[in-house]
Design a protein around this motif. Structure first.
Motif, PDB file in Angstrom:
ATOM      1  N   SER A  61      -9.308  -5.608  -2.418  1.00  0.00           N
ATOM      2  CA  SER A  61      -7.929  -6.062  -2.195  1.00  0.00           C
ATOM      3  C   SER A  61      -6.942  -4.927  -2.427  1.00  0.00           C
ATOM      4  O   SER A  61      -5.931  -4.819  -1.724  1.00  0.00           O
ATOM      5  CB  SER A  61      -7.598  -7.248  -3.098  1.00  0.00           C
ATOM      6  N   ILE A  62      -7.232  -4.096  -3.394  1.00  0.00           N
ATOM      7  CA  ILE A  62      -6.376  -2.927  -3.632  1.00  0.00           C
ATOM      8  C   ILE A  62      -6.431  -2.007  -2.417  1.00  0.00           C
ATOM      9  O   ILE A  62      -5.408  -1.535  -1.914  1.00  0.00           O
ATOM     10  CB  ILE A  62      -6.793  -2.216  -4.933  1.00  0.00           C
ATOM     11  N   TYR A  63      -7.647  -1.775  -1.903  1.00  0.00           N
ATOM     12  CA  TYR A  63      -7.804  -0.965  -0.692  1.00  0.00           C
ATOM     13  C   TYR A  63      -7.131  -1.628   0.514  1.00  0.00           C
ATOM     14  O   TYR A  63      -6.435  -0.976   1.294  1.00  0.00           O
ATOM     15  CB  TYR A  63      -9.282  -0.713  -0.397  1.00  0.00           C
ATOM     16  N   GLY A  64      -7.335  -2.943   0.669  1.00  0.00           N
ATOM     17  CA  GLY A  64      -6.740  -3.662   1.795  1.00  0.00           C
ATOM     18  C   GLY A  64      -5.222  -3.596   1.786  1.00  0.00           C
ATOM     19  O   GLY A  64      -4.587  -3.420   2.828  1.00  0.00           O
ATOM     20  N   TRP A  65      -4.652  -3.725   0.605  1.00  0.00           N
ATOM     21  CA  TRP A  65      -3.202  -3.653   0.458  1.00  0.00           C
ATOM     22  C   TRP A  65      -2.709  -2.307   0.963  1.00  0.00           C
ATOM     23  O   TRP A  65      -1.768  -2.218   1.747  1.00  0.00           O
ATOM     24  CB  TRP A  65      -2.864  -3.840  -1.011  1.00  0.00           C
ATOM     25  N   TRP A  66      -3.377  -1.223   0.522  1.00  0.00           N
ATOM     26  CA  TRP A  66      -2.998   0.114   0.971  1.00  0.00           C
ATOM     27  C   TRP A  66      -3.243   0.260   2.475  1.00  0.00           C
ATOM     28  O   TRP A  66      -2.398   0.784   3.205  1.00  0.00           O
ATOM     29  CB  TRP A  66      -3.804   1.177   0.205  1.00  0.00           C
ATOM     30  N   SER A  67      -4.409  -0.185   2.933  1.00  0.00           N
ATOM     31  CA  SER A  67      -4.790  -0.025   4.337  1.00  0.00           C
ATOM     32  C   SER A  67      -3.812  -0.716   5.279  1.00  0.00           C
ATOM     33  O   SER A  67      -3.438  -0.153   6.315  1.00  0.00           O
ATOM     34  CB  SER A  67      -6.208  -0.563   4.546  1.00  0.00           C
ATOM     35  N   TRP A  68      -3.414  -1.931   4.933  1.00  0.00           N
ATOM     36  CA  TRP A  68      -2.483  -2.650   5.803  1.00  0.00           C
ATOM     37  C   TRP A  68      -1.129  -1.944   5.869  1.00  0.00           C
ATOM     38  O   TRP A  68      -0.447  -2.013   6.890  1.00  0.00           O
ATOM     39  CB  TRP A  68      -2.306  -4.086   5.325  1.00  0.00           C
ATOM     40  N   LEU A  69      -0.756  -1.266   4.815  1.00  0.00           N
ATOM     41  CA  LEU A  69       0.527  -0.557   4.800  1.00  0.00           C
ATOM     42  C   LEU A  69       0.438   0.837   5.428  1.00  0.00           C
ATOM     43  O   LEU A  69       1.379   1.285   6.083  1.00  0.00           O
ATOM     44  CB  LEU A  69       1.048  -0.425   3.372  1.00  0.00           C
ATOM     45  N   HIS A  70      -0.685   1.536   5.228  1.00  0.00           N
ATOM     46  CA  HIS A  70      -0.762   2.949   5.596  1.00  0.00           C
ATOM     47  C   HIS A  70      -1.982   3.334   6.419  1.00  0.00           C
ATOM     48  O   HIS A  70      -2.174   4.509   6.713  1.00  0.00           O
ATOM     49  CB  HIS A  70      -0.763   3.814   4.324  1.00  0.00           C
ATOM     50  N   GLY A  71      -2.827   2.374   6.824  1.00  0.00           N
ATOM     51  CA  GLY A  71      -4.078   2.694   7.502  1.00  0.00           C
ATOM     52  C   GLY A  71      -3.997   2.754   9.012  1.00  0.00           C
ATOM     53  O   GLY A  71      -5.001   2.980   9.673  1.00  0.00           O
ATOM     54  N   GLY A  72      -2.805   2.569   9.551  1.00  0.00           N
ATOM     55  CA  GLY A  72      -2.645   2.604  11.003  1.00  0.00           C
ATOM     56  C   GLY A  72      -2.350   3.994  11.528  1.00  0.00           C
ATOM     57  O   GLY A  72      -2.450   4.993  10.809  1.00  0.00           O
ATOM     58  N   ARG A  73      -1.978   4.026  12.779  1.00  0.00           N
ATOM     59  CA  ARG A  73      -1.657   5.297  13.423  1.00  0.00           C
ATOM     60  C   ARG A  73      -0.521   5.998  12.681  1.00  0.00           C
ATOM     61  O   ARG A  73       0.460   5.363  12.296  1.00  0.00           O
ATOM     62  CB  ARG A  73      -1.264   5.039  14.881  1.00  0.00           C
ATOM     63  N   ASP A  74      -0.657   7.284  12.472  1.00  0.00           N
ATOM     64  CA  ASP A  74       0.332   8.111  11.760  1.00  0.00           C
ATOM     65  C   ASP A  74       0.652   7.548  10.374  1.00  0.00           C
ATOM     66  O   ASP A  74       1.796   7.592   9.925  1.00  0.00           O
ATOM     67  CB  ASP A  74       1.615   8.257  12.593  1.00  0.00           C
ATOM     68  N   HIS A  75      -0.335   7.007   9.714  1.00  0.00           N
ATOM     69  CA  HIS A  75      -0.217   6.434   8.354  1.00  0.00           C
ATOM     70  C   HIS A  75       0.768   5.273   8.296  1.00  0.00           C
ATOM     71  O   HIS A  75       1.340   4.983   7.254  1.00  0.00           O
ATOM     72  CB  HIS A  75       0.153   7.510   7.327  1.00  0.00           C
ATOM     73  N   GLY A  76       0.944   4.607   9.424  1.00  0.00           N
ATOM     74  CA  GLY A  76       1.821   3.437   9.478  1.00  0.00           C
ATOM     75  C   GLY A  76       1.034   2.158   9.257  1.00  0.00           C
ATOM     76  O   GLY A  76      -0.140   2.170   8.884  1.00  0.00           O
ATOM     77  N   ALA A  77       1.700   1.048   9.513  1.00  0.00           N
ATOM     78  CA  ALA A  77       1.085  -0.267   9.330  1.00  0.00           C
ATOM     79  C   ALA A  77      -0.081  -0.443  10.299  1.00  0.00           C
ATOM     80  O   ALA A  77      -0.055   0.026  11.436  1.00  0.00           O
ATOM     81  CB  ALA A  77       2.120  -1.364   9.543  1.00  0.00           C
ATOM     82  N   LEU A  78      -1.108  -1.119   9.823  1.00  0.00           N
ATOM     83  CA  LEU A  78      -2.310  -1.385  10.605  1.00  0.00           C
ATOM     84  C   LEU A  78      -2.039  -2.538  11.572  1.00  0.00           C
ATOM     85  O   LEU A  78      -1.319  -3.480  11.231  1.00  0.00           O
ATOM     86  CB  LEU A  78      -3.430  -1.766   9.637  1.00  0.00           C
ATOM     87  N   THR A  79      -2.609  -2.463  12.772  1.00  0.00           N
ATOM     88  CA  THR A  79      -2.495  -3.549  13.738  1.00  0.00           C
ATOM     89  C   THR A  79      -3.875  -4.166  13.968  1.00  0.00           C
ATOM     90  O   THR A  79      -4.899  -3.563  13.663  1.00  0.00           O
ATOM     91  CB  THR A  79      -1.927  -3.050  15.086  1.00  0.00           C
TER      92      THR A  79
END
Length: 193
Positions: A61-79
């Motif tokens: 959940s800690i990883y997911g929280w970070w990933s959803w905020l910063h795991g997308g393109r250019d460290h943006g939100a994940l889609t």
């Protein structure tokens, strides 16, 4: 008669999945609170693999929280995206391997009365939760499978309120699958246009 832990777990679990359906970032901290309650509940009823699963959920959940905020393109939100076929094969192999390993551990080191089902649910849930952190739409299908098995096992263990929660999860998983399909189509449309 259900105890307060089972009722609290029911309420926080349902709220957490409802937030996941909406892709709301606050699902992650609420999920952590839910996991803490279920650690105690599952330990008390001898579902030891599920105890370990809850500990894993806290970490992921800690990883997911970070990933959803910063795991997308250019460290943006994940889609929302789809899992690649090669990755799906690896994930299926992971389910099989985890199931075998946990079954052996539970048979060898615990008094579990349901080592295979407990292990299979745990393996499916581990993989589904990882898939959730990456916003792969297929996570909902894995959750549907895990929850279906869980309902029967929880009834067998006398955890009726928790089994009802897993039925609610089933409805929320179907809703999540439909909502995330819409989000995936919207993303494809905006990317094409």
């Amino acid at each position: 008669m259900p105890g307060w832990m089972e009722v609290f777990g029911f309420l926080t679990g349902a709220a957490c999945v409802a937030l996941l359906v909406r892709q709301n970032i606050w699902n992650w901290p609420l999920g952590i609170a839910n996991n803490l309650v279920f650690i105690a509940l599952f330990y008390r009823t001898g579902l030891y693999a599920d105890v370990g699963l809850q500990g894993f959920y806290i970490a992921i959940s800690i990883y997911g929280w970070w990933s959803w905020l910063h795991g997308g393109r250019d460290h943006g939100a994940l889609t929302v995206t789809r899992v690649k076929p090669a990755t799906a094969v690896l994930l299926a192999g992971g389910v099989a391997g985890i199931t075998v390993a946990l079954t052996w551990l539970l048979r060898r080191y615990t008094n579990s009365t349901v080592p295979v089902l407990d292990s299979l649910i745990t393996a499916l849930s581990l993989v589904a939760q990882f898939m959730m952190t990456r916003k792969w739409i297929e996570n909902w299908l894995v959750w549907l499978t895990a929850n279906c098995i869980s309902v029967g096992l929880l009834i067998y263990k006398g955890l009726y309120v928790t089994s009802a929660l897993y039925l609610v999860y089933q409805v929320l998983c179907v809703t999540g699958l439909l909502e995330w399909r819409r989000a995936l189509k919207a993303e494809a449309t905006s990317s094409a246009g």
